[in-house]
Design a protein around this motif. Structure first.
Motif, PDB file in Angstrom:
ATOM      1  N   MET A 109      14.561  -8.502  24.030  1.00 31.00           N
ATOM      2  CA  MET A 109      14.905  -9.530  22.986  1.00 31.00           C
ATOM      3  C   MET A 109      16.253  -9.843  22.896  1.00 31.00           C
ATOM      4  O   MET A 109      16.676 -11.010  22.829  1.00 31.00           O
ATOM      5  CB  MET A 109      14.643  -8.673  21.753  1.00 31.00           C
ATOM      6  CG  MET A 109      14.973  -9.394  20.355  1.00 31.00           C
ATOM      7  SD  MET A 109      13.594 -10.534  19.814  1.00 31.00           S
ATOM      8  CE  MET A 109      12.780  -9.400  19.211  1.00 31.00           C
ATOM      9  N   LEU A 166      17.363 -13.610  23.755  1.00 33.56           N
ATOM     10  CA  LEU A 166      18.200 -14.476  22.657  1.00 33.56           C
ATOM     11  C   LEU A 166      19.350 -15.092  23.318  1.00 33.56           C
ATOM     12  O   LEU A 166      19.771 -16.189  23.209  1.00 33.56           O
ATOM     13  CB  LEU A 166      18.601 -13.385  21.581  1.00 33.56           C
ATOM     14  CG  LEU A 166      17.440 -13.017  20.601  1.00 33.56           C
ATOM     15  CD1 LEU A 166      18.010 -12.542  19.243  1.00 33.56           C
ATOM     16  CD2 LEU A 166      16.709 -14.314  20.019  1.00 33.56           C
ATOM     17  N   MET A 209      15.261 -14.563  13.039  1.00 33.90           N
ATOM     18  CA  MET A 209      16.312 -15.791  13.290  1.00 33.90           C
ATOM     19  C   MET A 209      15.686 -16.876  13.856  1.00 33.90           C
ATOM     20  O   MET A 209      15.771 -18.124  13.365  1.00 33.90           O
ATOM     21  CB  MET A 209      17.204 -15.335  14.345  1.00 33.90           C
ATOM     22  CG  MET A 209      18.480 -16.094  14.508  1.00 33.90           C
ATOM     23  SD  MET A 209      18.308 -17.230  15.820  1.00 33.90           S
ATOM     24  CE  MET A 209      18.147 -16.008  17.237  1.00 33.90           C
ATOM     25  N   LEU A 210      14.920 -16.684  14.950  1.00 29.44           N
ATOM     26  CA  LEU A 210      14.205 -17.716  15.501  1.00 29.44           C
ATOM     27  C   LEU A 210      13.062 -18.534  14.957  1.00 29.44           C
ATOM     28  O   LEU A 210      13.243 -19.539  14.578  1.00 29.44           O
ATOM     29  CB  LEU A 210      13.510 -17.279  16.901  1.00 29.44           C
ATOM     30  CG  LEU A 210      14.558 -16.830  18.236  1.00 29.44           C
ATOM     31  CD1 LEU A 210      13.677 -16.356  19.234  1.00 29.44           C
ATOM     32  CD2 LEU A 210      15.397 -18.064  18.716  1.00 29.44           C
ATOM     33  N   PHE A 211      12.116 -17.818  14.278  1.00 28.48           N
ATOM     34  CA  PHE A 211      11.112 -18.276  13.506  1.00 28.48           C
ATOM     35  C   PHE A 211      11.224 -18.781  12.285  1.00 28.48           C
ATOM     36  O   PHE A 211      10.948 -19.735  11.471  1.00 28.48           O
ATOM     37  CB  PHE A 211       9.836 -17.165  13.706  1.00 28.48           C
ATOM     38  CG  PHE A 211       9.515 -17.245  15.168  1.00 28.48           C
ATOM     39  CD1 PHE A 211       9.625 -18.023  16.308  1.00 28.48           C
ATOM     40  CD2 PHE A 211       9.130 -15.802  15.743  1.00 28.48           C
ATOM     41  CE1 PHE A 211       9.319 -17.911  17.515  1.00 28.48           C
ATOM     42  CE2 PHE A 211       8.772 -15.355  16.754  1.00 28.48           C
ATOM     43  CZ  PHE A 211       8.855 -16.512  18.010  1.00 28.48           C
ATOM     44  N   HIS A 244      23.075 -18.242  12.051  1.00 22.52           N
ATOM     45  CA  HIS A 244      21.985 -17.173  12.057  1.00 22.52           C
ATOM     46  C   HIS A 244      21.966 -16.582  13.398  1.00 22.52           C
ATOM     47  O   HIS A 244      21.738 -15.569  13.635  1.00 22.52           O
ATOM     48  CB  HIS A 244      20.646 -17.887  11.851  1.00 22.52           C
ATOM     49  CG  HIS A 244      20.477 -18.501  10.490  1.00 22.52           C
ATOM     50  ND1 HIS A 244      20.918 -17.998   9.350  1.00 22.52           N
ATOM     51  CD2 HIS A 244      19.940 -19.785   9.952  1.00 22.52           C
ATOM     52  CE1 HIS A 244      20.663 -18.721   8.317  1.00 22.52           C
ATOM     53  NE2 HIS A 244      20.080 -19.900   8.862  1.00 22.52           N
ATOM     54  N   TYR A 245      22.216 -17.368  14.316  1.00 20.53           N
ATOM     55  CA  TYR A 245      22.125 -16.751  15.786  1.00 20.53           C
ATOM     56  C   TYR A 245      23.316 -15.763  15.994  1.00 20.53           C
ATOM     57  O   TYR A 245      22.990 -14.740  16.483  1.00 20.53           O
ATOM     58  CB  TYR A 245      22.246 -17.754  16.744  1.00 20.53           C
ATOM     59  CG  TYR A 245      22.335 -17.572  18.512  1.00 20.53           C
ATOM     60  CD1 TYR A 245      21.137 -17.329  19.148  1.00 20.53           C
ATOM     61  CD2 TYR A 245      23.396 -17.022  18.969  1.00 20.53           C
ATOM     62  CE1 TYR A 245      21.141 -17.137  20.424  1.00 20.53           C
ATOM     63  CE2 TYR A 245      23.538 -17.000  20.263  1.00 20.53           C
ATOM     64  CZ  TYR A 245      22.321 -16.800  21.123  1.00 20.53           C
ATOM     65  OH  TYR A 245      22.212 -16.354  22.337  1.00 20.53           O
ATOM     66  N   LEU A 292      12.251 -22.272  14.594  1.00 19.12           N
ATOM     67  CA  LEU A 292      11.905 -22.334  16.329  1.00 19.12           C
ATOM     68  C   LEU A 292      10.605 -21.895  16.260  1.00 19.12           C
ATOM     69  O   LEU A 292      10.289 -20.953  15.690  1.00 19.12           O
ATOM     70  CB  LEU A 292      13.135 -22.162  17.104  1.00 19.12           C
ATOM     71  CG  LEU A 292      14.198 -22.904  17.155  1.00 19.12           C
ATOM     72  CD1 LEU A 292      15.588 -22.025  17.744  1.00 19.12           C
ATOM     73  CD2 LEU A 292      14.242 -24.187  17.303  1.00 19.12           C
ATOM     74  N   MET A 346      12.555 -23.137  23.660  1.00 18.95           N
ATOM     75  CA  MET A 346      12.187 -23.112  22.243  1.00 18.95           C
ATOM     76  C   MET A 346      12.587 -24.245  21.196  1.00 18.95           C
ATOM     77  O   MET A 346      12.628 -24.231  20.078  1.00 18.95           O
ATOM     78  CB  MET A 346      12.168 -21.779  21.333  1.00 18.95           C
ATOM     79  CG  MET A 346      11.403 -20.899  21.775  1.00 18.95           C
ATOM     80  SD  MET A 346      11.478 -19.350  20.631  1.00 18.95           S
ATOM     81  CE  MET A 346      10.397 -18.259  21.380  1.00 18.95           C
ATOM     82  N   GLY A 347      13.492 -25.230  22.138  1.00 17.71           N
ATOM     83  CA  GLY A 347      13.648 -26.352  21.294  1.00 17.71           C
ATOM     84  C   GLY A 347      14.900 -26.197  20.686  1.00 17.71           C
ATOM     85  O   GLY A 347      15.445 -26.730  19.609  1.00 17.71           O
ATOM     86  N   HIS A 362      21.911 -23.296  12.964  1.00 16.28           N
ATOM     87  CA  HIS A 362      21.224 -22.519  13.733  1.00 16.28           C
ATOM     88  C   HIS A 362      22.149 -21.300  14.425  1.00 16.28           C
ATOM     89  O   HIS A 362      21.962 -20.240  14.415  1.00 16.28           O
ATOM     90  CB  HIS A 362      20.630 -22.994  15.017  1.00 16.28           C
ATOM     91  CG  HIS A 362      19.337 -23.827  14.477  1.00 16.28           C
ATOM     92  ND1 HIS A 362      18.313 -24.451  15.387  1.00 16.28           N
ATOM     93  CD2 HIS A 362      18.729 -23.981  13.387  1.00 16.28           C
ATOM     94  CE1 HIS A 362      17.282 -25.096  14.690  1.00 16.28           C
ATOM     95  NE2 HIS A 362      17.878 -24.796  13.534  1.00 16.28           N
ATOM     96  N   ALA A 368      22.471 -12.722  14.230  1.00 14.97           N
ATOM     97  CA  ALA A 368      21.251 -11.987  14.793  1.00 14.97           C
ATOM     98  C   ALA A 368      22.140 -11.357  16.065  1.00 14.97           C
ATOM     99  O   ALA A 368      21.385 -10.211  16.390  1.00 14.97           O
ATOM    100  CB  ALA A 368      20.256 -12.924  15.291  1.00 14.97           C
ATOM    101  N   LEU A 416      13.278 -12.156  15.620  1.00 12.10           N
ATOM    102  CA  LEU A 416      12.168 -13.290  15.546  1.00 12.10           C
ATOM    103  C   LEU A 416      12.428 -13.974  14.277  1.00 12.10           C
ATOM    104  O   LEU A 416      11.971 -14.879  13.786  1.00 12.10           O
ATOM    105  CB  LEU A 416      10.864 -12.496  15.620  1.00 12.10           C
ATOM    106  CG  LEU A 416      10.494 -11.724  16.964  1.00 12.10           C
ATOM    107  CD1 LEU A 416       9.444 -11.256  16.794  1.00 12.10           C
ATOM    108  CD2 LEU A 416      10.682 -12.915  18.054  1.00 12.10           C
TER     109      LEU A 416
END
Lengths: 468, 380
Positions: free
Chosen positions: A184, A188, B117-119, A226-227, B124, A215-216, A223, A230, B115
């Motif tokens: 993961m 990421l 964060m991504l989903f 949050h990224y 995404l 994933m676009g 984004h 994370a 997940l």
């Protein structure tokens, strides 16, 4: 930190500013052109040559494992009382190799060590490949690999549950969690880089693959927010894993009553050994990557210097652990423990004990010298030595402890077979094959992370300088 | 401008220029302001007025849930559903659950962080976002910083937005038209790739099915199955008598029992059966008789057992007058010591089993030679 050429030399006292993490002028654009363009170039002939060698080794491993499946684990040298031998040695060895990547990506991230950014991606990839090699061994060690799912607690017809007091079950959870978290973390980190590759590639096929994998991702500030969060959380969570995974592996030994295994020092000792072996492997591969992929301006001698310092400090911790093992044996006044320790230095496998001590403790001491830390010859010698030494350390712990325990009538000399060696060689083949493939198809340097630490990468009006 | 547009993108050369432009563009109040950058810019979330990421709280909740799940699962299995004592620990000794609780906590938290964060937060995968098909995307993921004024309503004036961005210092401005179809999964490549993967899986499945059906499967791990061991009742060249199954060495007695009938059979005649004649004793005697005696002496004790024909021997007919007249002790002696071709059963019948067999043999004899008064006993 600023490395602007505008600042006249001599204005800054020596030692005030850290040396630069890269050589020459690096801009976000030049970074992309250097790192992300690489997978689109045609592989050189030497890459195919290297792949041929690693695939041959992997094939030998596959044939050896196939032979084991055909005949059963009687194809190995394991026999009473040494029921754990190459299979568990290799498992512990490979899981340990993975720890460097997690340490670099998690703990050094939390400590804001910026030198990690250029090597983190590669080390994380090595973590995943090493864990892949490691999980092969418990699977084939169970003897009936098609029933390996019995290791998991699931409701079954036999109305049986697993034993939650067994460290072997803890291991199942620890290694699976470790692999999932590492994957993961790695993925990421790759997403923004893959998005960059998606937007620069001209090949249709690559465009499809990168589009799916990214994933676009579009780099929106909302984004990124949050990224980053994370990533920070994952670093914190993975930090626990750096310390826990090899601790749990050491419980497999430490919770039993075998003399030489039953020691409280085992968890920290195993963790230090894992980081030690992992860093050695990373240095070895990094030198090759740096030279063959022309990344000398990004992976600098300073990176290698810091890596070598970590190896040196871990070597000292290992030396302390070995001495503590001897001290425990002596101070316990337990004759079994005493006999076990004397076996390491004077027994039938005494040579293995001395290989361990010289490769792990004596040879790395050369790294006290700055010149040795800056010389390929010495760092490769030390890294190779540590890899061999750490493999033999697990041999010493497992085989020497098992071959002579409490019951002298059961003592027996263990001899590995060619199949054992074939599988060991095979995992090296699989590992380096994956490394070679990774280096060709994905960015080996986390360009996004390096971009963020380049000069003027962050807005200057922003008050504090925590980004420096 | 009458044509609907999704957003206007303005490109900036440096993060400083971007950060200085954000307050100006936000002040224009023409639409939602979003920034697109090649990496995370520190402080941009405050400048854009973004809500703090709720990810930390989500991870905390899921991490705690992971710990509780792991504890509950292990406790229920170890202490309630399958309480097996291992290592002398009580079934509910929770200390051993800690390592797995830790691992499951990390696992839950990691999947939530990654997940989630991504989903959940970033929504995404989203392959059809208009920005992805803009001209600017190539520079966004490379080295340029883009500020987007996104349309909030039909009244969005893209010309004014472009002017605002230029006034704020954008070096380039791009008007992004609204997508003409559903933005989700517009890329035909994705659909084609999914179709390709499905076809490949289907093909691989069919190949595996026919490969297993048509070709013999090599039995794996043969070494584990074909072990050099003896099966019961099989011959063996290892032992002198050629039998795979060997008798216990002379003088072996059943575990926990001594052979109480030594000496001659005549001397044993005085031994009395210590067991009462209860239903349980007869049942135990009958079981032992079936296991050990019936193959030779027959189900009614008439000496016609299933092995008699095979061996050609002459097992004693226990219904004969000679044996009906035997005192209990003499039958007991024969069980312990064996007689003629009969082997000793001292090693495989306990003392009470032997006496139970004696009772059962008596019952067989009486059943085969029943008298009228026995009927009276049977039918009260």
């Amino acid at each position: 930190m600023r490395t602007d050429a505008a600042i006249p030399a001599g204005d800054i006292p020596a030692g005030l500013v850290e040396p630069s993490l890269y050589v020459g002028k690096v801009t976000p654009g030049s970074l992309d052109d250097q790192v992300l363009a690489f997978p689109e170039t045609k592989p050189p002939r030497k890459w195919y040559f290297a792949l041929a060698i690693t695939l041959t080794a992997a094939l030998i491993g596959v044939v050896s494992i196939g032979y084991t499946f055909y005949l059963g684990i009687g194809a190995w040298g394991n026999s009473s009382p040494v029921f754990w031998a190459f299979d568990i040695i290799n498992f512990v060895f490979w899981v340990g190799i993975g720890h460097a990547g997690t340490l670099i990506s998690a703990i050094l991230f939390l400590f804001r060590k910026r030198w990690r950014n250029a090597i983190a991606r590669f080390a994380e990839a090595m973590t995943i490949f090493a864990v892949i090699c490691a999980v092969i061994f418990p699977l084939i060690h169970v003897g009936r690999p098609w029933l390996a799912y019995w290791l998991f607690p699931y409701p079954n017809q036999r109305a049986l549950w697993t034993n939650f007091r067994s460290p072997l079950l803890w291991d199942v959870f620890a290694v699976n969690t470790y692999f999932s978290v590492s994957l993961m973390f790695w993925y990421l980190g790759l997403i923004p880089d893959i998005a960059s590759m998606r937007d620069r590639t001209t090949s249709k096929l690559r465009k499809v693959i990168y589009t799916v994998l990214a994933m676009g991702w579009r780099g929106a500030a909302s984004h990124w927010q949050h990224y980053e969060k994370a990533y920070l959380l994952l670093a914190g969570l993975a930090t626990g894993l750096v310390l826990s995974v090899h601790s749990v592996v050491s419980f497999d030994f430490a919770t039993s009553v075998v003399p030489g295994w039953h020691m409280t020092i085992f968890p920290p000792y195993f963790v230090a050994g894992a980081i030690f072996a992992g860093f050695a492997m990373v240095v070895m591969v990094l030198v090759v990557v740096r030279e063959t992929m022309e990344l000398k301006n990004l992976i600098t001698m300073r990176h290698l210097d810091v890596m070598n310092k970590v190896i040196l400090s871990m070597s000292c911790i290992m030396g302390y652990s070995y001495m503590m093992e001897g001290f425990t044996a002596w101070y316990s006044m337990n004759e079994f423990l005493h006999h076990g320790f004397m076996n390491i230095i004077t027994g039938t496998y005494g040579w293995a004990g001395w290989v361990t001590i010289s490769c792990n403790i004596l040879i790395p001491q050369i790294l006290w010298f700055k010149k040795a830390r800056a010389s390929y010859f010495w760092m490769i010698l030390v890294a190779t030595g540590v890899t061999i030494g750490m493999w033999f350390e697990r041999f010493v712990i497992i085989v020497i402890s098992l071959h002579q325990d409490y019951l002298p009538s059961a003592w027996r000399i263990y001899k590995p077979t060619m199949v054992d060696f074939g599988i060991l060689l095979g995992t090296f083949g699989i590992f380096f094959t994956l490394v070679l493939l990774f280096a060709r198809v994905l960015p080996v340097i986390a360009t996004t992370e390096v971009k963020a630490i380049l000069p003027d990468a962050q807005p200057s009006h922003h008050g504090d300088d925590h980004h420096v | 401008m009458s044509e609907t547009s999704y957003a206007v993108l303005g490109t900036f050369e440096t993060p400083d220029a971007l950060m200085q432009a954000i307050p100006k563009v936000r002040a224009s109040k023409l639409g939602t302001v979003e920034a697109y950058t090649p990496y995370a810019i520190h402080g941009i979330e405050e400048a854009l007025g973004l809500r703090r990421s709720p990810l930390g709280g989500m991870v905390l909740v899921m991490g705690v849930l992971g710990a509780l799940t792991a504890f509950g699962f292990q406790y229920w299995i170890s202490a309630i559903d399958y309480p097996i004592i291992t290592g002398g620990k009580a079934p509910d000794s929770w200390e051993a659950f800690i390592p797995i609780m830790f691992e499951v906590t990390v696992l839950f938290a990691t999947f939530t962080a990654g997940l989630g964060m991504l989903f959940l937060l970033n929504k995404l995968p989203f392959f059809g976002h208009p920005v992805l098909s803009s001209k600017s995307i190539k520079s966004i993921t490379r080295d340029r910083y883009v500020l987007a004024l996104e349309a909030e309503s039909e009244a969005f004036d893209s010309a004014a937005a472009a002017a605002a961005l230029q006034a704020a210092g954008a070096s380039q401005v791009e008007i992004l038209p609204a997508p003409d179809r559903s933005p989700f999964l517009t890329s035909d490549y994705i659909l084609r790739a999914a179709g390709g993967i499905f076809t490949a899986c289907l093909g691989a499945g069919l190949v595996m099915y026919f490969a297993i059906k048509l070709f013999p499967v090599v039995a794996p791990m043969k070494y584990m199955q074909d072990q050099p061991r003896l099966n019961a009742q099989k011959a063996s060249s290892f032992f002198k008598d050629g039998h795979g199954m060997q008798r216990p060495v002379a003088g072996t007695v059943a575990r926990g029992h001594l052979p109480t009938a030594t000496g001659t059979q005549e001397e044993a005649a005085t031994l009395a059966n210590p067991l009462p004649r209860t239903r349980e004793v007869f049942a135990a005697g009958r079981q032992a008789y079936k296991n050990r005696c019936e193959v030779c002496h027959g189900s009614v004790g008439d000496g016609v057992g299933s092995l008699t024909a095979a061996y050609g021997g002459k097992p004693a007919n226990l219904q004969a007058q000679q044996f009906r007249d035997y005192p209990d002790g003499k039958i007991y002696w024969a069980i312990v010591n064996g007689k003629n071709a009969m082997p000793s059963h001292a090693a495989d019948l306990s003392e009470s089993q032997r006496w139970a067999v004696v009772h059962y043999v008596r019952a067989l004899q009486r059943a085969q030679n029943a008298k009228d008064e026995d009927l009276k006993v049977a039918i009260p």
